[in-house]
Design a protein around this motif. Sequence first.
Motif, mmCIF file in Angstrom:
data_model
loop_
_atom_site.group_PDB
_atom_site.id
_atom_site.type_symbol
_atom_site.label_atom_id
_atom_site.label_comp_id
_atom_site.label_asym_id
_atom_site.label_seq_id
_atom_site.Cartn_x
_atom_site.Cartn_y
_atom_site.Cartn_z
ATOM 1 N N ALA A 1 1.764 12.377 3.527
ATOM 2 C CA ALA A 1 0.822 13.093 2.651
ATOM 3 C C ALA A 1 1.404 13.365 1.224
ATOM 4 N N ASP A 2 0.356 13.320 0.341
ATOM 5 C CA ASP A 2 0.660 13.241 -0.891
ATOM 6 C C ASP A 2 -0.913 13.685 -1.646
ATOM 7 N N SER A 3 -0.657 13.852 -3.230
ATOM 8 C CA SER A 3 -1.946 14.020 -3.894
ATOM 9 C C SER A 3 -2.850 13.079 -3.764
ATOM 10 N N TRP A 4 -2.509 11.835 -3.979
ATOM 11 C CA TRP A 4 -3.334 10.614 -4.062
ATOM 12 C C TRP A 4 -2.461 9.324 -3.959
ATOM 13 N N GLY A 5 -2.891 8.238 -3.458
ATOM 14 C CA GLY A 5 -2.145 6.957 -3.564
ATOM 15 C C GLY A 5 -3.130 5.885 -2.961
ATOM 16 N N ASP B 1 8.797 12.161 -2.510
ATOM 17 C CA ASP B 1 7.495 11.653 -3.293
ATOM 18 C C ASP B 1 7.459 10.124 -3.834
ATOM 19 N N ASP B 2 6.722 10.039 -4.779
ATOM 20 C CA ASP B 2 6.553 8.653 -5.407
ATOM 21 C C ASP B 2 7.864 8.155 -5.925
ATOM 22 N N ASN B 3 8.716 8.857 -6.469
ATOM 23 C CA ASN B 3 10.036 8.632 -7.180
ATOM 24 C C ASN B 3 10.610 7.400 -6.223
ATOM 25 N N PRO C 1 0.863 -1.297 0.078
ATOM 26 C CA PRO C 1 -0.035 -0.059 0.086
ATOM 27 C C PRO C 1 0.892 1.213 0.093
ATOM 28 N N HIS C 2 0.312 2.137 -0.666
ATOM 29 C CA HIS C 2 1.017 3.544 -1.149
ATOM 30 C C HIS C 2 1.733 4.188 0.064
ATOM 31 N N HIS C 3 0.716 4.645 0.926
ATOM 32 C CA HIS C 3 1.110 5.507 2.211
ATOM 33 C C HIS C 3 2.199 4.724 3.304
ATOM 34 N N ILE D 1 4.167 2.603 2.171
ATOM 35 C CA ILE D 1 5.385 2.797 1.508
ATOM 36 C C ILE D 1 6.394 3.982 1.719
ATOM 37 N N HIS D 2 5.544 5.124 1.690
ATOM 38 C CA HIS D 2 6.080 6.550 1.915
ATOM 39 C C HIS D 2 6.642 6.602 3.293
ATOM 40 N N GLY D 3 5.689 6.130 4.107
ATOM 41 C CA GLY D 3 6.124 6.052 5.865
ATOM 42 C C GLY D 3 7.341 5.216 6.026
HETATM 43 FE FE LIG Z 1 2.421 9.385 -3.081
#
Ligand SMILES: [Fe+2]
Length: 612
Positions: A197-201, A364-366, A170-172, A174-176
């Motif tokens: 926090a981001d635009s969408w994921g 960011d997503d990169n 899951p996206h968030h 992964i960011h965390g």
């Molecule tokens: Fe994101």
Amino acid sequence: MNILGLNIEEDCSAAIMANNAVIAACSEERFRRQKCYSGFPLQSIEFCLKRAGLAIEEIDLVAVCDLGTTHMDIVFSYLQRRSRFTVNDYVREAHDFWYPRLYENKDVEYLDVFKDKIDTSVFPEEFNKEFFSNYSLYKKSNVNDIQNLKKLLIRSYFPQIPLEKIKFFPHHQIHGFYGYFSSYFPLNGQDVLIVTADSWGDNENGMIAKFQNGNYEILHTVDNHNLGRVFRNMTLFLGMKPYEHEYKVMGLAPYAPEYSAKAAYKIFDQIMDVDGINFIYKVKPRDYYFWFKQRLEGIRFDGVAAGVQNYFEDRIVKWISNAVKKFNIHRVCFSGGLAMNIKANMIMGQMEGIKDFFVAASPDDNSNCIGVCFLAMYRHLQENLGDWKSIQPLKDMYLGPQVEDSEIKKIIDDYELEKICDIKINAQPDFIAQRLSQGIVVGRCAGNMEFGARALGNRSILSDPRNIAAVNRINRIIKKRDFWMPFAPVILDTYWDKYLLNNNKLYSPYMTIGFKTSSAGAKDMPAAIHSADKTTRPQMLRRETNPYYYDIVSEFEKITGVGAILNTSFNLHGYPIILNAKDAADVLIQTDLDSILLNNTYIEKKQKVFDY
Ligand SMILES: [Fe+2]
């Protein structure tokens, strides 16, 4: 366990984890020489496997970013939206796609609007056939169908990967996990609030979690703040490229006169506010482009930039500080696309009640290709009763391809550089520092390339930060940056306290947090700070991170008494950061750049152009 982490969405990338450490990572744009290349990161995977000394068959798990909610990742890749769309294309997207959908209740198909831009060479023919012949089905697909589609894509490049080895995360989270394992927090074991926090994921745009005694726990998620969406639309409204030039809006904001900043803020302030750890709407606009466009007419351009930046700062800072109070955890790791806003980070990082605040490189997503390796390994250890402490946090970001000495010799011969340049083999940091102090601009291409949007010394253009004329010179020579955008410094550890106002003693090694400068900082490095508000976005450097690079700055300090150097990314305007010695030599030849440093081979033009 060997994990291959894949981000196969826009701005795609790959990473490898072996022996519980991420040992290689790269964005595909660097190989393709196309900024934000989207599609499949084939060359990045090949590089990662080679660095790890592994065959694809030896990969135990292919960890893919995102559970995946729609087919649009694939559509955006066919269009190469992030790399090829112009400002006018995004205006067309607003008028021809969003407006009829939102205001006229029409079912417009995105691919129909941009059918002139479809590039089927992005993916293999067999995959194209499957996707386009079943397009209407994929359009309505659920998460499982989208995951199967992505598995098909992966196996069209690597058929030997068994289906059961491909898993989605899951996206968030992964960011965390990226934020947390990029920091020093795992080593000292302190409790940390992890905010994304981001635009969408994966149907969310914010998550609050904690890491406490080795346990990761999600505390709260949100899906409605829309701060990224508002910022992106205002970037377009100001005639700049969404998803890319948001930092220019942020950089423009400090120039606004108070009256216009206030007038714009009043409009942003009408829509949404923070309520505890939630967001509530006073007015819910149907869209964030046309709604604001109508109301912002007549407000000065820089006022719009300041209005949206102030709105963003106010809401995100309130949200995070409310979370700190509610969960009583005062060390914060902030990640996701919105953590790219270094000015909001500056405010949050120095707030009272914050004991520590960290933002990883390119949050960011990169960087999700790296984050997914950490998350996958953590889950694996959890399921197998392993010790999470065996996961090794990132020590630095030098995870990319290396400059080989054999490559340098070939470049010198192929380009006949000896005819036009003075070449010094085995140049030492004191020599480079001397040339910098004499006004020479040096492009350094050495060692392993750094991952992410910021050059951290190994693919950097370096210059004297005392010389304000250097800003114009670098812009004219190579960068072609907008006149209001500042450059940034690398600062020696012995000068952090002298140059930066940093009450909370933050450590920001990746140029991800803004700082106000002291009068000494503003005086010593005027070319590397924002000229309107005297803030800066430093790379805080310790010697063990990058000894040769550190020694250049240190030797520069011995000559000039200034403990910093201007550091900006080594790329031609509109192109990704350079990958290798050939790219560096191409820039040297195509522009008025004075010199390049390839590992420790220094190449300086005999004839330099100083008349800017
Ligand atoms: Fe994101």
